[in-house]
Scaffold this active site. Sequence first.
Site: not given
Ligand code: GLY
Length: 359
Positions: A117, A139, A181, A230, A240, A244, A248, A251, A255, A268
Amino acid sequence: MFELLVKISGGESYYPIVVKNNPIENLREEIFEIIGKKNYLVVISEKVFKLYGKILRFPKNNLFILKDGEKEKNFKTYKKILEKALKLRLTRSDCIIAVGGGVCGDIAGFAASTYMRGINLIQIPTTLLACVDSSVGGKTGIDTAFGKNLVGSFYQPSVVLINTNFLKTLDERQFKTGMGEVVKYAFIEKSCKCEEEFNLINFLSLNSDRILARENDVLKELIRMCISLKISVVEKDEKEGGLRKILNFGHTYAHAVENLTKYEKYTHGEAVVKGIEFAFEFAQKRGLIVESYKFIAYDLMRKYNFKNIPNFDIKKIVNVMKLDKKAEADSIVFILPVECAEVQEYRLFDEDVFKYFDK
Ligand code: GLY
């Protein structure tokens, strides 16, 4: 050396991101200073192991060498990492250390978040993309047959250690994928609501030669700016729920490109740059931005000589976009530019896209 702090859960807890360019040989001691006598598992990318395994000198028994490539970010490898941690008898107060790029950080982070956990996690990103994006903000995840990152968690590391010397041995394509990025941050800067103002568009435009030559000072400054942006976003919206989503930018389209080309043809970052180009084109067609801003953006991206990706059939792109985990009730989330360095979220349907692009 400099250090940035990430405050999460409304400032209740925080962790440092340390950026250095001292010899990589010192990294092992730096880690031991942090973890003391705790037991640990190092999940290290195969490429990094081949280049730095000897000087990092981790005992073989504590290593999980992760084969390279997005296809390794799967259930099977995740299970193997957990089994290795169990074999080492790691307890909850021990540590998983991820040394590698985005794939390594994501899967090792996910293993750390679920092992008993949740066990301590140290992120040591070795690619530009991982330094400026994936190692910061918590993430973690793995891919499934249904799509990328569909299983995962938000799990913050105890510390992120960045050494810009790792970036010296990145191949050109890997470095450029990170730059994909980086340019994203330039176009969302004001929306990140960071206290410090960077004018990243200008910085990237004026320093392209030095950045492409990977000069240490300019790289450290670049990383500081991107991480600060960030952090500003993640501190305001860790999970998010709203803000947040601006990270993206480019993105959703990216994707779809990656999915349509089976994650093999483009990296990417290359796909993100294509997604950013699309977002500018779309925003201009919808009257959200003036044409001159689109050209400023295109000029900036041209300076970094990104891989040219041909246009895709818009119908195919939109169909895949609808599978994105941010899509809802047949609508697609687009982050579009609205002002210089500012973006906004739009929830749109097929027709809203098709009327601007030839099918
Ligand atoms: N890579 C996008 C984020 O960390 O929200």
